[in-house]
Design a protein around this motif. Sequence first.
Motif, PDB file in Angstrom:
ATOM      1  N   ARG A  40     101.317 -36.020 -25.492  1.00 55.13           N
ATOM      2  CA  ARG A  40      99.740 -35.280 -25.424  1.00 55.13           C
ATOM      3  C   ARG A  40      99.863 -33.958 -25.614  1.00 55.13           C
ATOM      4  O   ARG A  40     100.540 -32.881 -24.379  1.00 55.13           O
ATOM      5  CB  ARG A  40      98.946 -36.330 -24.174  1.00 55.13           C
ATOM      6  CG  ARG A  40      99.456 -36.892 -23.776  1.00 55.13           C
ATOM      7  CD  ARG A  40      98.645 -37.871 -22.593  1.00 55.13           C
ATOM      8  NE  ARG A  40      99.283 -39.364 -22.053  1.00 55.13           N
ATOM      9  CZ  ARG A  40      98.392 -40.110 -21.425  1.00 55.13           C
ATOM     10  NH1 ARG A  40      96.705 -39.687 -21.093  1.00 55.13           N
ATOM     11  NH2 ARG A  40      98.652 -41.545 -21.005  1.00 55.13           N
ATOM     12  N   CYS A  41      98.235 -33.109 -24.855  1.00 59.68           N
ATOM     13  CA  CYS A  41      98.680 -31.314 -25.220  1.00 59.68           C
ATOM     14  C   CYS A  41      98.210 -31.727 -23.981  1.00 59.68           C
ATOM     15  O   CYS A  41      97.271 -32.685 -22.902  1.00 59.68           O
ATOM     16  CB  CYS A  41      96.819 -31.088 -26.168  1.00 59.68           C
ATOM     17  SG  CYS A  41      97.218 -29.456 -25.029  1.00 59.68           S
ATOM     18  N   PRO A  42      99.235 -30.261 -22.609  1.00 56.31           N
ATOM     19  CA  PRO A  42      99.021 -30.896 -21.435  1.00 56.31           C
ATOM     20  C   PRO A  42      97.420 -30.171 -20.526  1.00 56.31           C
ATOM     21  O   PRO A  42      96.813 -30.089 -19.734  1.00 56.31           O
ATOM     22  CB  PRO A  42     100.042 -30.202 -20.985  1.00 56.31           C
ATOM     23  CG  PRO A  42     100.411 -29.059 -22.098  1.00 56.31           C
ATOM     24  CD  PRO A  42     100.132 -29.901 -23.522  1.00 56.31           C
ATOM     25  N   LEU A  43      97.060 -29.644 -22.193  1.00 59.06           N
ATOM     26  CA  LEU A  43      95.695 -28.704 -21.263  1.00 59.06           C
ATOM     27  C   LEU A  43      93.921 -29.103 -21.843  1.00 59.06           C
ATOM     28  O   LEU A  43      93.126 -29.156 -20.965  1.00 59.06           O
ATOM     29  CB  LEU A  43      95.482 -27.113 -22.276  1.00 59.06           C
ATOM     30  CG  LEU A  43      96.539 -26.179 -21.755  1.00 59.06           C
ATOM     31  CD1 LEU A  43      96.354 -25.133 -22.667  1.00 59.06           C
ATOM     32  CD2 LEU A  43      97.142 -26.096 -20.446  1.00 59.06           C
ATOM     33  N   CYS A  44      94.484 -29.824 -22.842  1.00 61.09           N
ATOM     34  CA  CYS A  44      93.126 -31.266 -23.220  1.00 61.09           C
ATOM     35  C   CYS A  44      93.213 -32.438 -23.021  1.00 61.09           C
ATOM     36  O   CYS A  44      92.352 -33.747 -23.571  1.00 61.09           O
ATOM     37  CB  CYS A  44      92.540 -30.023 -24.743  1.00 61.09           C
ATOM     38  SG  CYS A  44      93.968 -31.194 -25.944  1.00 61.09           S
ATOM     39  N   ALA A  45      94.391 -32.684 -22.932  1.00 59.09           N
ATOM     40  CA  ALA A  45      94.562 -33.964 -22.875  1.00 59.09           C
ATOM     41  C   ALA A  45      94.368 -34.877 -23.700  1.00 59.09           C
ATOM     42  O   ALA A  45      94.707 -36.173 -23.450  1.00 59.09           O
ATOM     43  CB  ALA A  45      93.825 -34.348 -21.277  1.00 59.09           C
ATOM     44  N   ARG A  54      93.210 -24.721 -28.779  1.00 62.18           N
ATOM     45  CA  ARG A  54      94.010 -24.147 -29.285  1.00 62.18           C
ATOM     46  C   ARG A  54      94.987 -23.317 -28.037  1.00 62.18           C
ATOM     47  O   ARG A  54      95.236 -21.589 -27.805  1.00 62.18           O
ATOM     48  CB  ARG A  54      92.743 -22.693 -29.981  1.00 62.18           C
ATOM     49  CG  ARG A  54      92.170 -23.497 -30.665  1.00 62.18           C
ATOM     50  CD  ARG A  54      91.362 -22.910 -31.394  1.00 62.18           C
ATOM     51  NE  ARG A  54      90.275 -22.818 -32.896  1.00 62.18           N
ATOM     52  CZ  ARG A  54      89.337 -24.134 -32.906  1.00 62.18           C
ATOM     53  NH1 ARG A  54      89.165 -24.139 -31.601  1.00 62.18           N
ATOM     54  NH2 ARG A  54      89.404 -24.503 -33.776  1.00 62.18           N
ATOM     55  N   GLY A  55      95.390 -23.950 -26.619  1.00 64.55           N
ATOM     56  CA  GLY A  55      95.396 -22.916 -26.395  1.00 64.55           C
ATOM     57  C   GLY A  55      95.117 -21.800 -24.906  1.00 64.55           C
ATOM     58  O   GLY A  55      95.631 -21.023 -24.499  1.00 64.55           O
ATOM     59  N   ARG A  56      94.048 -22.366 -24.363  1.00 67.40           N
ATOM     60  CA  ARG A  56      92.913 -21.442 -23.476  1.00 67.40           C
ATOM     61  C   ARG A  56      93.659 -21.632 -23.015  1.00 67.40           C
ATOM     62  O   ARG A  56      93.796 -23.049 -21.807  1.00 67.40           O
ATOM     63  CB  ARG A  56      91.461 -21.819 -23.984  1.00 67.40           C
ATOM     64  CG  ARG A  56      90.998 -21.703 -25.773  1.00 67.40           C
ATOM     65  CD  ARG A  56      89.258 -22.019 -25.370  1.00 67.40           C
ATOM     66  NE  ARG A  56      89.464 -23.172 -25.300  1.00 67.40           N
ATOM     67  CZ  ARG A  56      88.492 -24.104 -26.383  1.00 67.40           C
ATOM     68  NH1 ARG A  56      88.780 -23.948 -27.175  1.00 67.40           N
ATOM     69  NH2 ARG A  56      88.083 -25.634 -26.270  1.00 67.40           N
ATOM     70  N   ALA A  57      93.512 -20.071 -21.804  1.00 66.90           N
ATOM     71  CA  ALA A  57      93.894 -20.025 -20.714  1.00 66.90           C
ATOM     72  C   ALA A  57      92.755 -21.572 -19.839  1.00 66.90           C
ATOM     73  O   ALA A  57      91.519 -21.724 -19.986  1.00 66.90           O
ATOM     74  CB  ALA A  57      93.758 -18.759 -20.122  1.00 66.90           C
ATOM     75  N   ARG A  58      93.706 -21.599 -18.376  1.00 70.13           N
ATOM     76  CA  ARG A  58      92.815 -23.077 -17.688  1.00 70.13           C
ATOM     77  C   ARG A  58      93.418 -22.123 -16.570  1.00 70.13           C
ATOM     78  O   ARG A  58      94.734 -21.774 -16.049  1.00 70.13           O
ATOM     79  CB  ARG A  58      93.467 -23.917 -17.698  1.00 70.13           C
ATOM     80  CG  ARG A  58      93.120 -24.512 -19.742  1.00 70.13           C
ATOM     81  CD  ARG A  58      91.354 -25.344 -19.842  1.00 70.13           C
ATOM     82  NE  ARG A  58      91.994 -25.642 -21.320  1.00 70.13           N
ATOM     83  CZ  ARG A  58      90.330 -26.248 -21.791  1.00 70.13           C
ATOM     84  NH1 ARG A  58      89.315 -26.015 -21.152  1.00 70.13           N
ATOM     85  NH2 ARG A  58      91.046 -26.623 -23.028  1.00 70.13           N
ATOM     86  N   PHE A  59      92.485 -23.128 -15.308  1.00 71.78           N
ATOM     87  CA  PHE A  59      93.056 -22.677 -13.952  1.00 71.78           C
ATOM     88  C   PHE A  59      93.374 -23.663 -13.078  1.00 71.78           C
ATOM     89  O   PHE A  59      93.907 -23.445 -12.454  1.00 71.78           O
ATOM     90  CB  PHE A  59      91.434 -22.459 -12.867  1.00 71.78           C
ATOM     91  CG  PHE A  59      90.461 -21.320 -12.707  1.00 71.78           C
ATOM     92  CD1 PHE A  59      90.955 -19.785 -12.839  1.00 71.78           C
ATOM     93  CD2 PHE A  59      90.220 -21.015 -14.501  1.00 71.78           C
ATOM     94  CE1 PHE A  59      90.780 -18.968 -12.575  1.00 71.78           C
ATOM     95  CE2 PHE A  59      89.028 -19.846 -14.439  1.00 71.78           C
ATOM     96  CZ  PHE A  59      89.307 -18.856 -13.878  1.00 71.78           C
ATOM     97  N   MET A 192      86.190 -36.143 -19.616  1.00 70.11           N
ATOM     98  CA  MET A 192      86.660 -34.479 -20.599  1.00 70.11           C
ATOM     99  C   MET A 192      86.142 -34.391 -21.730  1.00 70.11           C
ATOM    100  O   MET A 192      86.196 -35.600 -22.708  1.00 70.11           O
ATOM    101  CB  MET A 192      88.159 -34.179 -19.859  1.00 70.11           C
ATOM    102  CG  MET A 192      88.767 -32.957 -20.159  1.00 70.11           C
ATOM    103  SD  MET A 192      90.564 -33.172 -20.113  1.00 70.11           S
ATOM    104  CE  MET A 192      90.432 -31.530 -20.085  1.00 70.11           C
ATOM    105  N   THR A 193      85.492 -33.532 -21.598  1.00 68.45           N
ATOM    106  CA  THR A 193      84.737 -33.495 -23.045  1.00 68.45           C
ATOM    107  C   THR A 193      85.906 -31.955 -22.933  1.00 68.45           C
ATOM    108  O   THR A 193      87.030 -31.643 -23.747  1.00 68.45           O
ATOM    109  CB  THR A 193      83.579 -33.126 -22.774  1.00 68.45           C
ATOM    110  OG1 THR A 193      82.954 -31.937 -22.098  1.00 68.45           O
ATOM    111  CG2 THR A 193      82.564 -34.309 -22.376  1.00 68.45           C
ATOM    112  N   THR A 194      85.120 -31.011 -22.999  1.00 64.48           N
ATOM    113  CA  THR A 194      85.887 -29.461 -23.444  1.00 64.48           C
ATOM    114  C   THR A 194      86.873 -29.168 -22.340  1.00 64.48           C
ATOM    115  O   THR A 194      87.542 -27.989 -22.429  1.00 64.48           O
ATOM    116  CB  THR A 194      85.168 -28.435 -23.786  1.00 64.48           C
ATOM    117  OG1 THR A 194      84.043 -28.168 -22.147  1.00 64.48           O
ATOM    118  CG2 THR A 194      84.611 -28.328 -24.811  1.00 64.48           C
ATOM    119  N   GLY A 195      86.876 -30.255 -20.705  1.00 64.14           N
ATOM    120  CA  GLY A 195      87.194 -29.078 -20.062  1.00 64.14           C
ATOM    121  C   GLY A 195      86.605 -27.842 -19.472  1.00 64.14           C
ATOM    122  O   GLY A 195      87.192 -27.268 -18.021  1.00 64.14           O
ATOM    123  N   SER A 196      85.892 -27.517 -19.812  1.00 65.98           N
ATOM    124  CA  SER A 196      84.367 -26.791 -18.776  1.00 65.98           C
ATOM    125  C   SER A 196      84.225 -26.696 -17.575  1.00 65.98           C
ATOM    126  O   SER A 196      84.566 -25.725 -16.382  1.00 65.98           O
ATOM    127  CB  SER A 196      83.450 -26.234 -19.603  1.00 65.98           C
ATOM    128  OG  SER A 196      83.797 -25.891 -21.211  1.00 65.98           O
TER     129      SER A 196
END
Length: 233
Positions: A40-45, A54-59, A192-196
């Motif tokens: 899985r992608c650890p950012l978008c799940a 695209r690996g966008r930075a997250r908090f 979770m949609t975009t993660g925003s």
Amino acid sequence: MDLLTTLYPQRCVFCDEPVKPGAYVCRACAKAVRPIEGARCPLCAKPKKLCDCRGRARFYDEAAAAFLYEGAVRDCIRRWKFGSGGDAAAVLAGAMADCVRALWPDEAFDCAVYVPQTGAETARRGFNQSRLLARLLGLMLELPVSDALVKRYTTDKQHRLPMLARTGNVFGVFDCEKRFDGLRVLLVDDIMTTGSTLNECAKMLRLADATQIRCVTAAVAVFHTGGRTEKSD
């Protein structure tokens, strides 16, 4: 079988067909509805093959979801959020707990925190689905649940907005009323949609000095043409 059970049989949380008393899921759905498996992608799940973040930075540090938001899972969550889902919360929370245990077996979380609603949003639906999932997860994972996050004003529904508008829609709407100095937090939401939304909540937890933030949801949306998901509430 008593008359009440005959007139109002328990139903499968996924397909809504009658099941035996004490069962939450029918045999067919137990075989057909499977949690997300594999890389899985650890950012978008999402599964790696569906990753579009695209690996966008997250908090937050990582995110995970039990299911993809499609088919029987989508139907289950929609019925539950509209008040006719019966035992869906327990089934979804159980899958989320399994997901947490499998992906982060060595993470000693200090507490769970849920994505908040405004009073008006809770009054309209009758409950906060994220809070209920967090309460059940807290019992399953033996974690205290914090009400620290608050939502200051009502926003447009995320699923109704194009992808690029979703971050701005939730920018600055959350606040954190407690300190999390050095704590490891499990942040809980239903979809979770975009993660925003999760990212904005995680930002407030970071400002409260949370040291580790991992997010878990019942499902993660798969985007369709135009960057929209199918309606979730």
